[in-house]
Design an enzyme around this catalytic site. Structure first.
Site, mmCIF file in Angstrom:
data_model
loop_
_atom_site.group_PDB
_atom_site.id
_atom_site.type_symbol
_atom_site.label_atom_id
_atom_site.label_comp_id
_atom_site.label_asym_id
_atom_site.label_seq_id
_atom_site.Cartn_x
_atom_site.Cartn_y
_atom_site.Cartn_z
ATOM 1 N N GLU A 52 40.960 18.397 50.920
ATOM 2 C CA GLU A 52 40.200 17.451 50.103
ATOM 3 C C GLU A 52 39.112 18.143 49.274
ATOM 4 O O GLU A 52 38.851 17.734 48.140
ATOM 5 C CB GLU A 52 39.560 16.411 51.033
ATOM 6 C CG GLU A 52 38.714 15.385 50.342
ATOM 7 C CD GLU A 52 38.083 14.419 51.336
ATOM 8 O OE1 GLU A 52 37.149 13.732 50.930
ATOM 9 O OE2 GLU A 52 38.510 14.356 52.494
ATOM 10 N N ASP A 53 38.496 19.177 49.833
ATOM 11 C CA ASP A 53 37.283 19.733 49.218
ATOM 12 C C ASP A 53 37.416 21.135 48.632
ATOM 13 O O ASP A 53 36.426 21.674 48.146
ATOM 14 C CB ASP A 53 36.155 19.751 50.256
ATOM 15 C CG ASP A 53 35.765 18.354 50.707
ATOM 16 O OD1 ASP A 53 35.889 17.423 49.906
ATOM 17 O OD2 ASP A 53 35.349 18.208 51.867
#
Length: 102
Positions: A84-85
């Site tokens: 996600e990051d």
């Protein structure tokens, strides 16, 4: 930054896991690789508190170790925000850590 040099959070996690792993079920080579990935790929990302972001997944893995002492679960908890990051993809995790962790 040399991500292979343990930080306080990784030392705390590994010490905890070793103390709980009385039956030698954990694969510390894979766990250490996941810690390295979390530190490398989260890099200098910071939380709102100003704390380096990779400390969060290491703390999650620390908490999870109280409930489930399986290598795949610990590694997945360390890597839980990485897709996600960061630029890490599911395929990268799958080729390095396997399908179950990805």
């Amino acid at each position: 930054m040399d991500y292979s040099v343990p930080c306080n959070y990784s030392i705390k996690l590994i010490d905890r896991l070793k103390s709980l792993d009385t039956k030698n079920v954990l694969d510390f080579e894979i766990i250490n690789k996941a810690v390295y990935w979390a530190r490398k790929y989260h890099g200098d990302q910071k939380r709102k508190s100003g704390e380096l972001y990779y400390t969060h997944p290491l703390e999650v893995a620390y908490m999870v170790s109280d409930y489930n002492l399986k290598t795949n679960v610990i590694v997945a908890s360390i890597l839980h925000d990485i897709i996600e990051d960061t630029e890490v993809t599911v395929e990268m995790i799958q080729s390095t850590f396997g399908h179950r962790i990805a």
